[in-house]
Design a protein around this motif. Structure first.
Motif, PDB file in Angstrom:
ATOM      1  N   ILE A 163     -72.961  11.576 -21.361  1.00  0.00           N
ATOM      2  CA  ILE A 163     -71.858  11.102 -20.529  1.00  0.00           C
ATOM      3  C   ILE A 163     -70.619  10.953 -21.400  1.00  0.00           C
ATOM      4  O   ILE A 163     -70.658  10.327 -22.462  1.00  0.00           O
ATOM      5  CB  ILE A 163     -72.208   9.744 -19.865  1.00  0.00           C
ATOM      6  CG1 ILE A 163     -73.325   9.932 -18.829  1.00  0.00           C
ATOM      7  CG2 ILE A 163     -70.979   9.141 -19.193  1.00  0.00           C
ATOM      8  CD1 ILE A 163     -73.777   8.631 -18.195  1.00  0.00           C
ATOM      9  N   THR A 164     -69.518  11.553 -20.961  1.00  0.00           N
ATOM     10  CA  THR A 164     -68.291  11.489 -21.745  1.00  0.00           C
ATOM     11  C   THR A 164     -67.282  10.498 -21.172  1.00  0.00           C
ATOM     12  O   THR A 164     -66.483   9.930 -21.920  1.00  0.00           O
ATOM     13  CB  THR A 164     -67.632  12.875 -21.843  1.00  0.00           C
ATOM     14  OG1 THR A 164     -67.402  13.382 -20.522  1.00  0.00           O
ATOM     15  CG2 THR A 164     -68.535  13.845 -22.590  1.00  0.00           C
ATOM     16  N   ILE A 198     -56.057   2.363 -12.834  1.00  0.00           N
ATOM     17  CA  ILE A 198     -55.128   3.495 -12.975  1.00  0.00           C
ATOM     18  C   ILE A 198     -55.962   4.767 -13.082  1.00  0.00           C
ATOM     19  O   ILE A 198     -56.741   4.928 -14.026  1.00  0.00           O
ATOM     20  CB  ILE A 198     -54.247   3.349 -14.239  1.00  0.00           C
ATOM     21  CG1 ILE A 198     -53.422   2.060 -14.178  1.00  0.00           C
ATOM     22  CG2 ILE A 198     -53.340   4.566 -14.394  1.00  0.00           C
ATOM     23  CD1 ILE A 198     -52.652   1.780 -15.459  1.00  0.00           C
ATOM     24  N   ARG A 199     -55.818   5.656 -12.122  1.00  0.00           N
ATOM     25  CA  ARG A 199     -56.582   6.904 -12.145  1.00  0.00           C
ATOM     26  C   ARG A 199     -55.894   7.915 -13.053  1.00  0.00           C
ATOM     27  O   ARG A 199     -54.688   8.139 -12.962  1.00  0.00           O
ATOM     28  CB  ARG A 199     -56.727   7.477 -10.732  1.00  0.00           C
ATOM     29  CG  ARG A 199     -57.709   8.634 -10.644  1.00  0.00           C
ATOM     30  CD  ARG A 199     -57.994   8.982  -9.190  1.00  0.00           C
ATOM     31  NE  ARG A 199     -58.890  10.093  -9.050  1.00  0.00           N
ATOM     32  CZ  ARG A 199     -60.217  10.021  -9.108  1.00  0.00           C
ATOM     33  NH1 ARG A 199     -60.784   8.830  -9.299  1.00  0.00           N
ATOM     34  NH2 ARG A 199     -60.971  11.082  -8.959  1.00  0.00           N
ATOM     35  N   GLN A 200     -56.669   8.549 -13.919  1.00  0.00           N
ATOM     36  CA  GLN A 200     -56.129   9.468 -14.909  1.00  0.00           C
ATOM     37  C   GLN A 200     -56.191  10.913 -14.430  1.00  0.00           C
ATOM     38  O   GLN A 200     -56.871  11.235 -13.445  1.00  0.00           O
ATOM     39  CB  GLN A 200     -56.905   9.315 -16.225  1.00  0.00           C
ATOM     40  CG  GLN A 200     -56.784   7.938 -16.840  1.00  0.00           C
ATOM     41  CD  GLN A 200     -57.988   7.579 -17.684  1.00  0.00           C
ATOM     42  OE1 GLN A 200     -58.578   6.521 -17.509  1.00  0.00           O
ATOM     43  NE2 GLN A 200     -58.366   8.452 -18.614  1.00  0.00           N
ATOM     44  N   ILE A 201     -55.522  11.783 -15.167  1.00  0.00           N
ATOM     45  CA  ILE A 201     -55.447  13.185 -14.781  1.00  0.00           C
ATOM     46  C   ILE A 201     -56.814  13.880 -14.851  1.00  0.00           C
ATOM     47  O   ILE A 201     -57.054  14.873 -14.169  1.00  0.00           O
ATOM     48  CB  ILE A 201     -54.416  13.926 -15.661  1.00  0.00           C
ATOM     49  CG1 ILE A 201     -54.090  15.293 -15.067  1.00  0.00           C
ATOM     50  CG2 ILE A 201     -54.907  14.049 -17.098  1.00  0.00           C
ATOM     51  CD1 ILE A 201     -52.941  15.995 -15.776  1.00  0.00           C
ATOM     52  N   TYR A 242     -62.479  16.311  -9.635  1.00  0.00           N
ATOM     53  CA  TYR A 242     -62.042  16.406 -11.025  1.00  0.00           C
ATOM     54  C   TYR A 242     -63.171  16.133 -12.024  1.00  0.00           C
ATOM     55  O   TYR A 242     -62.946  15.547 -13.081  1.00  0.00           O
ATOM     56  CB  TYR A 242     -60.878  15.438 -11.282  1.00  0.00           C
ATOM     57  CG  TYR A 242     -59.600  15.852 -10.597  1.00  0.00           C
ATOM     58  CD1 TYR A 242     -58.693  16.680 -11.246  1.00  0.00           C
ATOM     59  CD2 TYR A 242     -59.310  15.430  -9.313  1.00  0.00           C
ATOM     60  CE1 TYR A 242     -57.531  17.084 -10.630  1.00  0.00           C
ATOM     61  CE2 TYR A 242     -58.140  15.822  -8.677  1.00  0.00           C
ATOM     62  CZ  TYR A 242     -57.250  16.652  -9.342  1.00  0.00           C
ATOM     63  OH  TYR A 242     -56.101  17.048  -8.726  1.00  0.00           O
ATOM     64  N   GLU A 243     -64.371  16.579 -11.697  1.00  0.00           N
ATOM     65  CA  GLU A 243     -65.484  16.461 -12.641  1.00  0.00           C
ATOM     66  C   GLU A 243     -65.468  17.689 -13.543  1.00  0.00           C
ATOM     67  O   GLU A 243     -66.097  18.697 -13.267  1.00  0.00           O
ATOM     68  CB  GLU A 243     -66.816  16.348 -11.895  1.00  0.00           C
ATOM     69  CG  GLU A 243     -67.014  15.033 -11.173  1.00  0.00           C
ATOM     70  CD  GLU A 243     -67.232  13.884 -12.145  1.00  0.00           C
ATOM     71  OE1 GLU A 243     -67.699  14.136 -13.268  1.00  0.00           O
ATOM     72  OE2 GLU A 243     -66.912  12.740 -11.769  1.00  0.00           O
ATOM     73  N   TRP A 244     -64.718  17.583 -14.649  1.00  0.00           N
ATOM     74  CA  TRP A 244     -64.544  18.720 -15.541  1.00  0.00           C
ATOM     75  C   TRP A 244     -65.660  18.792 -16.583  1.00  0.00           C
ATOM     76  O   TRP A 244     -66.249  17.785 -16.949  1.00  0.00           O
ATOM     77  CB  TRP A 244     -63.206  18.609 -16.267  1.00  0.00           C
ATOM     78  CG  TRP A 244     -62.024  18.679 -15.363  1.00  0.00           C
ATOM     79  CD1 TRP A 244     -61.316  17.622 -14.871  1.00  0.00           C
ATOM     80  CD2 TRP A 244     -61.433  19.847 -14.816  1.00  0.00           C
ATOM     81  NE1 TRP A 244     -60.313  18.060 -14.067  1.00  0.00           N
ATOM     82  CE2 TRP A 244     -60.348  19.427 -14.011  1.00  0.00           C
ATOM     83  CE3 TRP A 244     -61.692  21.220 -14.934  1.00  0.00           C
ATOM     84  CZ2 TRP A 244     -59.534  20.329 -13.326  1.00  0.00           C
ATOM     85  CZ3 TRP A 244     -60.883  22.116 -14.257  1.00  0.00           C
ATOM     86  CH2 TRP A 244     -59.811  21.668 -13.473  1.00  0.00           C
ATOM     87  N   ASN A 253     -62.029  18.700 -20.078  1.00  0.00           N
ATOM     88  CA  ASN A 253     -61.852  17.248 -20.151  1.00  0.00           C
ATOM     89  C   ASN A 253     -61.253  16.849 -21.503  1.00  0.00           C
ATOM     90  O   ASN A 253     -60.400  15.961 -21.582  1.00  0.00           O
ATOM     91  CB  ASN A 253     -63.193  16.541 -19.951  1.00  0.00           C
ATOM     92  CG  ASN A 253     -63.025  15.045 -19.776  1.00  0.00           C
ATOM     93  OD1 ASN A 253     -62.441  14.579 -18.806  1.00  0.00           O
ATOM     94  ND2 ASN A 253     -63.554  14.277 -20.713  1.00  0.00           N
ATOM     95  N   LEU A 254     -61.683  17.525 -22.572  1.00  0.00           N
ATOM     96  CA  LEU A 254     -61.096  17.297 -23.892  1.00  0.00           C
ATOM     97  C   LEU A 254     -59.596  17.576 -23.855  1.00  0.00           C
ATOM     98  O   LEU A 254     -58.796  16.780 -24.357  1.00  0.00           O
ATOM     99  CB  LEU A 254     -61.773  18.206 -24.923  1.00  0.00           C
ATOM    100  CG  LEU A 254     -61.007  18.463 -26.232  1.00  0.00           C
ATOM    101  CD1 LEU A 254     -60.868  17.185 -27.029  1.00  0.00           C
ATOM    102  CD2 LEU A 254     -61.711  19.550 -27.049  1.00  0.00           C
TER     103      LEU A 254
END
Length: 392
Positions: A34-35, A204-207, A348-350, A355-356
């Protein structure tokens, strides 16, 4: 500078690897890899308790507080093997790596008794209240105010980018407790319980689809009068000591995570043919050289026995790894090509490399922007004249 490990160290490495790999193949195999910091939060809290039960939670701490009195080499080894085993990041990283060492160094005996056992046991999760909307990298510009009233500190203001505040139990807050003070003067470092009517957490939702960051609002939030670490008005000193711990042993574990990312980029380049491009090969080689140089630099930095202050190596390390990893994210996307711009997942499950790329956008901002780091290097590392910022 010690660049190798003794035979005893290597035995310890094997012990760490066996235990961690066993956990990731057994009871906690569902969290391996999990990242996202917000992924499976309840299971991650259970993992914190599992680490504590086997005395792996804070191995560098004294035994009386739940640690192992581990040597610096052993702490480095554990951090490396932790990342190598694919174990997800610690949801109580702030407590173990920042709050705990700060309390051990600057706290009273009563404060150690109050906070350290819960942190070590994985039962007390901490977050950090430093940045504000108008005081991000410039910590000395905080406006959140605290005043003593009827034996309690009463705090009003706002913090932002508060990682994992929504699952935390406590927050340490830098507040301005001297009316009319400016800059680093008049600040106090307070420990505050989050579960109270005066504290509101907004996500806060991120990109990249994650939501580890939060806005934290204080409206007459309270904590006991003896909740400050160090002394009243010594918040800047305590905060600087804490940031020195942030540049500590975990940096080597962080680099093992970087190694995993670089290895995945190399594997992707070989798989899709990008490795045949001489420019891609050159960039991969440059990334490999940069990673090795960072390791040597981190070992040199950690050879300083006083980890409660930031020396020149510690000041340069943050800008070094942040810039390197930002470039690594761009390399990963260039290796993937158009395939890296779409995902087979929802919401957005990259995968790892997209994701990096998305997350590394923030690496040169959080923890002190590159611009702020350059000022610190110039003024505190090289002793150059200070840039005018505030009135003394």
């Amino acid at each position: 500078m010690k660049l190798g490990f003794s035979q005893a160290d290597e035995h310890f490495r094997q012990e760490c690897a066996d235990w961690l790999n066993g956990q990731m193949a057994g009871e906690f195999r569902d969290i391996k890899g999990i990242t996202k910091l917000t992924g499976s939060p309840e299971r991650r809290k259970e993992w914190e308790k599992q680490l504590a039960a086997h005395r792996w939670s804070c191995i560098g701490w004294p035994e009386q507080w739940g640690g192992r009195n581990a040597t610096l080499a052993e702490q480095v080894i554990f951090a490396e093997e932790y990342a190598r085993a694919g174990v997800p990041g610690r949801v109580n990283h702030i407590g173990i790596e920042l709050a705990g060492p700060t309390i051990l160094t600057f706290g009273t005996e009563e404060q150690k008794q109050r906070f350290l056992p819960g942190i070590a046991a994985g039962e007390t999760i901490f977050c950090q209240g430093f940045s504000e909307p108008n005081a991000g990298s410039d910590l000395a510009g905080v406006r959140t105010k605290g005043r003593l009233e009827d034996g309690e500190w009463v705090v009003n203001g706002q913090k932002i980018w508060t990682s994992l505040a929504h699952i935390s139990d406590w927050i340490f807050v830098v507040t301005r407790t001297e009316e009319g003070s400016q800059g680093p003067r008049g600040l106090t470092f307070l420990m505050m319980p989050i579960d109270q009517p005066g504290i509101e957490i907004r996500g806060i939702r991120q990109i990249n689809g994650d939501a580890e960051f939060n806005e934290t609002f204080f409206t007459d939030a309270r904590c006991p009068a003896d909740s400050y670490i160090g002394g009243v008005g010594e918040g800047w000193k305590i905060a600087m000591g804490l940031l020195a711990f942030e540049r500590g042993v975990s940096t080597l574990g962080q680099q093992m995570g970087f190694r995993n990312e670089l290895d995945e980029i190399v594997a992707a380049a070989k798989a899709n043919g990008a490795a045949n491009d001489p420019l891609i090969r050159q960039r991969i080689a440059r990334a490999e050289i940069g990673l090795r140089l960072m390791r040597y630099g981190a070992l040199r930095m950690l050879s300083n026995t006083d980890h409660s202050r930031m020396d020149g190596a510690a000041l340069t390390y943050k800008i070094q790894w942040a810039t390197w990893r930002r470039d690594l994210g761009e390399l990963g996307m260039d290796v993937l090509g158009q395939a890296g711009e779409v995902t087979a997942h929802r919401d957005y499950e990259w995968d790892t490399l997209p994701n990096l790329f998305l997350f590394s956008r923030a690496d040169t901002i959080y923890g002190g922007t590159n611009q702020i780091q350059r000022n610190l290097i110039a003024e505190r590392g090289l002793g150059l004249p200070r840039e005018p910022r505030w009135t003394a």
